[in-house]
Design an enzyme around this catalytic site. Structure first.
Site, PDB file in Angstrom:
ATOM      1  N   ASP A 184     -35.671  -2.136  -2.904  1.00 23.31           N
ATOM      2  CA  ASP A 184     -35.128  -0.867  -1.343  1.00 23.31           C
ATOM      3  C   ASP A 184     -36.158  -0.028  -0.852  1.00 23.31           C
ATOM      4  O   ASP A 184     -37.125  -0.306  -1.020  1.00 23.31           O
ATOM      5  CB  ASP A 184     -33.693  -0.684  -2.176  1.00 23.31           C
ATOM      6  CG  ASP A 184     -33.022  -0.115  -0.710  1.00 23.31           C
ATOM      7  OD1 ASP A 184     -32.825  -1.081   0.063  1.00 23.31           O
ATOM      8  OD2 ASP A 184     -32.345   0.965  -1.054  1.00 23.31           O
ATOM      9  N   HIS A 211     -30.319  -9.187  -0.981  1.00 17.27           N
ATOM     10  CA  HIS A 211     -30.826  -7.895  -0.426  1.00 17.27           C
ATOM     11  C   HIS A 211     -31.326  -7.511  -1.912  1.00 17.27           C
ATOM     12  O   HIS A 211     -32.499  -6.656  -2.573  1.00 17.27           O
ATOM     13  CB  HIS A 211     -30.384  -7.293   0.602  1.00 17.27           C
ATOM     14  CG  HIS A 211     -30.914  -4.894   0.726  1.00 17.27           C
ATOM     15  ND1 HIS A 211     -31.841  -4.951   0.640  1.00 17.27           N
ATOM     16  CD2 HIS A 211     -30.295  -4.654  -0.728  1.00 17.27           C
ATOM     17  CE1 HIS A 211     -32.659  -3.946   0.330  1.00 17.27           C
ATOM     18  NE2 HIS A 211     -31.783  -3.029  -0.007  1.00 17.27           N
TER      19      HIS A 211
END
Length: 326
Positions: A101, A305
């Site tokens: 991320d 994610h």
């Protein structure tokens, strides 16, 4: 967590808390938003058992690491500087750096700017994103009804008020809703849709789901840990990274067109919303043009994610194969 030790180190003018395990060549693990060193809990032991010294810091603004008050103290150059200083504090001349991320741009740019210190790079979820000719926030999507979440995060205090209302509920919703387990998290078509939009009459969490039961990769104890950290620190530190997107773009002007030259690995889930961001359908297939020594791109079917948390076995295997090939 057996075998994991903790200490605080001085780096780049701040005190940084790190979790570490193992001895051997150094591997630095950079987390993203809204996360913690704890996001790498499955990698620390795997790397240690394979003969590496794994170090996962609480990044600037998070957890037990310092949280400077000034918004301007969170540019990409500060964040890369923290990692260079971390190597100095550990007495290590070089390391492999991994990031997930927001930690991924830190890792990619550490490798770009200091290939003498970061001999290889691993990016999870977010690929190397080259500097574009236009100011980033001006290119972010917005309509009369909604705006891109990174724009929603720009105004100090707005997202803090929403996310800090109930830190535990925020963590549950964010971790579940961005995962591959959310119902209807069908594989994004890839880079062409308008994902990550926040309704102007709602908030970041308004379209997210609070699960009745947590997915198999996430326990109540995991949620407790994250929620406890953010209940104590708030979300401002992490949000300040977003508030420096334009400032970092200005500072990176001398490196426009530069390519990441060190050996690299990229891993993402095919249900990761980042993979569906505008332009990713062009960027990811052509990543080797920007990262000439990209050894492998691995897309994990059904993974969302939270790459290394959702699929620790596959991610660990890919990381160790990459490290052994260096």
């Amino acid at each position: 967590m057996a075998g994991v030790t903790h200490r605080t180190l001085e780096t780049n003018g701040i005190r940084m808390h790190v979790a570490e395990q193992g001895t051997g060549p150094l591997v630095v693990l950079c987390h993203g938003f809204p996360e913690s060193w704890y996001s790498w809990r499955h990698q620390l032991s795997a790397l240690a058992e394979a003969g590496f010294h794994a170090v996962a810091p609480d990044m600037r603004g998070y957890g037990q690491t310092d949280r400077p008050a000034e918004i301007e103290a969170y540019t990409l150059l500060h964040l890369v500087g923290d990692m260079v200083g971390l190597l100095d504090a550990l007495g290590e001349p070089s390391a492999v750096i991994a990031g997930h991320d927001w930690g991924a741009p830190v890792a990619w740019h550490a490798a770009l700017l200091r290939p003498d210190r970061f001999r290889a790079v691993i990016g999870l979820s977010v690929p190397y994103w080259p500097r574009r000719p236009v100011r980033p926030t001006t290119a972010m999507p917005q309509t009369d009804e909604a705006l891109f979440y990174q724009l929603y995060f720009q105004t100090p205090g707005v997202a803090e008020a929403e996310l800090e209302r109930d830190a535990r509920l925020t963590i549950r919703r964010v971790l579940y809703s961005a995962s591959g387990d959310r119902p209807g998290a069908a594989s994004p078509s890839g880079g062409s849709g308008e994902v990550g939009m926040v309704p102007r009459q709602g908030g970041f969490l308004s379209r997210m789901v609070d699960p009745t039961a947590l997915p198999s990769w996430l326990t109540e104890a995991d949620v407790d840990f994250y929620a406890g950290e953010f209940a104590r620190t708030g979300f401002r530190g992490g949000l300040n990274w977003y508030r420096n997107i334009d400032r970092s773009w200005e500072l990176m002007a001398p490196f426009a067109g530069a390519r990441v030259q060190v050996p690299a690995l990229y891993v993402a889930g095919d249900r990761d919303l980042v993979v569906a961001f505008r332009g990713m359908d062009q960027l990811i297939p052509n990543l080797k043009m920007l990262v000439p020594n990209l050894r492998r791109t691995l897309m994990l079917p059904g993974c969302g994610h939270w790459t290394q948390q959702e699929r620790p076995a596959e991610v660990n295997a890919a990381i160790l194969e990459f490290l052994r090939g260096l």
